[in-house]
Design a protein around this motif. Sequence first.
Motif, PDB file in Angstrom:
ATOM      1  N   LEU A 102       0.802  -1.223   0.000  1.00  0.00           N
ATOM      2  CA  LEU A 102       0.000   0.000   0.000  1.00  0.00           C
ATOM      3  C   LEU A 102       0.838   1.279   0.000  1.00  0.00           C
ATOM      4  O   LEU A 102       0.620   2.150  -0.861  1.00  0.00           O
ATOM      5  CB  LEU A 102      -0.966  -0.007   1.186  1.00  0.00           C
ATOM      6  N   PRO A 103       1.801   1.472   0.925  1.00  0.00           N
ATOM      7  CA  PRO A 103       2.561   2.740   0.892  1.00  0.00           C
ATOM      8  C   PRO A 103       3.394   2.897  -0.368  1.00  0.00           C
ATOM      9  O   PRO A 103       3.561   4.002  -0.880  1.00  0.00           O
ATOM     10  CB  PRO A 103       3.449   2.649   2.140  1.00  0.00           C
ATOM     11  N   VAL A 154      -1.361   6.577   6.326  1.00  0.00           N
ATOM     12  CA  VAL A 154      -2.544   5.875   5.825  1.00  0.00           C
ATOM     13  C   VAL A 154      -2.351   4.361   5.920  1.00  0.00           C
ATOM     14  O   VAL A 154      -3.263   3.621   6.326  1.00  0.00           O
ATOM     15  CB  VAL A 154      -2.839   6.295   4.374  1.00  0.00           C
ATOM     16  N   SER A 155      -1.154   3.890   5.574  1.00  0.00           N
ATOM     17  CA  SER A 155      -0.867   2.456   5.620  1.00  0.00           C
ATOM     18  C   SER A 155      -0.888   1.920   7.039  1.00  0.00           C
ATOM     19  O   SER A 155      -1.373   0.809   7.293  1.00  0.00           O
ATOM     20  CB  SER A 155       0.497   2.182   4.978  1.00  0.00           C
ATOM     21  N   ALA A 209       1.430   8.764   3.013  1.00  0.00           N
ATOM     22  CA  ALA A 209       1.217   7.406   2.509  1.00  0.00           C
ATOM     23  C   ALA A 209       1.475   6.382   3.607  1.00  0.00           C
ATOM     24  O   ALA A 209       0.738   5.395   3.751  1.00  0.00           O
ATOM     25  CB  ALA A 209       2.127   7.141   1.307  1.00  0.00           C
ATOM     26  N   GLY A 224       1.321   8.239  -6.892  1.00  0.00           N
ATOM     27  CA  GLY A 224       1.300   9.667  -6.630  1.00  0.00           C
ATOM     28  C   GLY A 224       2.332  10.423  -7.435  1.00  0.00           C
ATOM     29  O   GLY A 224       2.195  11.616  -7.714  1.00  0.00           O
ATOM     30  N   PHE A 284       0.029  12.774  -0.968  1.00  0.00           N
ATOM     31  CA  PHE A 284       0.538  11.453  -0.585  1.00  0.00           C
ATOM     32  C   PHE A 284       2.053  11.329  -0.739  1.00  0.00           C
ATOM     33  O   PHE A 284       2.675  10.503  -0.080  1.00  0.00           O
ATOM     34  CB  PHE A 284      -0.150  10.355  -1.411  1.00  0.00           C
ATOM     35  N   THR A 285       2.649  12.110  -1.608  1.00  0.00           N
ATOM     36  CA  THR A 285       4.091  11.981  -1.848  1.00  0.00           C
ATOM     37  C   THR A 285       4.913  13.025  -1.110  1.00  0.00           C
ATOM     38  O   THR A 285       6.138  12.911  -1.042  1.00  0.00           O
ATOM     39  CB  THR A 285       4.400  12.097  -3.356  1.00  0.00           C
ATOM     40  N   LEU A 304       1.009   3.945  -3.185  1.00  0.00           N
ATOM     41  CA  LEU A 304       0.574   5.329  -3.020  1.00  0.00           C
ATOM     42  C   LEU A 304       1.655   6.304  -3.470  1.00  0.00           C
ATOM     43  O   LEU A 304       1.375   7.308  -4.132  1.00  0.00           O
ATOM     44  CB  LEU A 304       0.202   5.591  -1.561  1.00  0.00           C
ATOM     45  N   ILE A 305       2.901   5.996  -3.108  1.00  0.00           N
ATOM     46  CA  ILE A 305       4.012   6.880  -3.491  1.00  0.00           C
ATOM     47  C   ILE A 305       4.276   6.817  -4.989  1.00  0.00           C
ATOM     48  O   ILE A 305       4.454   7.840  -5.657  1.00  0.00           O
ATOM     49  CB  ILE A 305       5.280   6.524  -2.689  1.00  0.00           C
ATOM     50  N   GLY A 317       6.832  10.976   1.665  1.00  0.00           N
ATOM     51  CA  GLY A 317       5.778   9.963   1.656  1.00  0.00           C
ATOM     52  C   GLY A 317       5.167   9.714   3.015  1.00  0.00           C
ATOM     53  O   GLY A 317       4.589   8.647   3.254  1.00  0.00           O
ATOM     54  N   CYS A 352      -2.263  13.720  -5.224  1.00  0.00           N
ATOM     55  CA  CYS A 352      -0.998  13.006  -5.446  1.00  0.00           C
ATOM     56  C   CYS A 352       0.149  13.654  -4.677  1.00  0.00           C
ATOM     57  O   CYS A 352       0.969  12.979  -4.063  1.00  0.00           O
ATOM     58  CB  CYS A 352      -0.680  12.965  -6.937  1.00  0.00           C
TER      59      CYS A 352
END
Length: 452
Positions: A241-242, A279-280, A276, A249, A268-269, A245-246, A273, A265
């Motif tokens: 997931l992370p 969230v993870s 990201a 993003g 999240f980056t 996302l990176i 990160g 984007c």
Amino acid sequence: MSGPALIILFLASMVYLFISIVKFKMNPFFSMISAAIAIGVLAGMDLDMLVTGITSGFGNICAGLGIVVAMGFLLGGMLSAAGATDSLADAALKKFGEKHASLAMNLTGYIVSIPVFYGSAYVILNPVLRTLSQKTRKPIHVYITALSVGLLTTHCLVIPTPGPLSVAGTLGVNFGWFILYSLIVSIPGALIGGWLYGEFLGKKVYHYDEPTFTETEISAQERHSDEKRAPASLAMAIIALPLLLIVFGTLIPMWTDVPMIVSVCKFFTAGNGVIALIVSVAFAAVTLRPYVKEDYAPLFTKNFNEMGEIMLLLGAGGSFGAIIQASGIGDYFVSLLQSWNVPLIFLAFLLCLLMRSALGSAAVAMVTTSSIVAPLCSQMGESGIVMGLAICAASMAFATPTDAAFWLVQKLDNLSFKDTWITHTFGNAIACVVMFAIVLLLNACRGFLPGL
């Protein structure tokens, strides 16, 4: 102080670090801080500037990595507590079969070490090695090499582990592109240095001995087979997931210019990160709750306590690198390279090799080297991603007695000093050479490769 004298001062600091850490068992934090002070004083730096350099170098690293490292520790702690790493190992063995069990172990280590630190991951997965050795009747050295190299490869090259994270942040490169190219570089290194070299050891160097340990020790993994563990599919989703996302993003803004999408984007980056990862961690906390027996509060506290020493070492490496640069050593390297026409990529690689052997820590060697190389990279128009990957690849080699991982492998698996060199040190050195060769190829092709 003249240029040659600065080089002598730098080399003397490396000798001091080696002797103080290895012979006198001084804590690496104090060794690096004292070395930074000595370099500044002997180089004739203004004392106020010296103190500012030490504190700002330390603070910059902690500011950029503190939350990210904390989230990484929490992610790894929850995966371990939920039995997710055990599930990953079992799934890999089932997928590849006993014939390719060492490949399964190598890939398991490669994946697990992305969110879980090398030492913790090796301890967690170590009981699997004996079980695999007995089931396949192959020397345990095959699996030690496969696991050790697989773990250390992603530990040294793939974000969000602190070393490559600090390198990418210090060099100011795009994290998404860095992740993509680090995977391209690291996968062949892990396979050749871990899996293929391990199989070679099992055929040409070692032979299988009947185990002398008890059935309970052999079946450490089977002992917990009835426990409720997080499935491998969930573990893979949490680990991926992370990274996704990176990466997405980074890539999506290249395909669209819709303001809201671009803003999400960037969200999240940004900050290495950090969003990201947050969230993870939240996703992991919810989905792993049924599989974690203990409360999250003491689990989080334990992981935060373990994180403290890592941050101190990384911060000290940042201080050391800042003083190296402020003292004029970095500038002299520029003039030396220009007169010798030595490519910066070789300087970055060799410098990290030297620091890795002296400091013992791959992460500290990476952050210190990147601090020195960053201004040279911009001055000479080199690719930050290529330089960063060269530094990360170099940190794989010289896994010598100055490194705690060397003793961890030896003690956990009851290896001789010689066998630890043959399995752990040589395997990682082979991976280092393979990866640096790929980095050189990327450097030669960076004129038409995206992101470089």
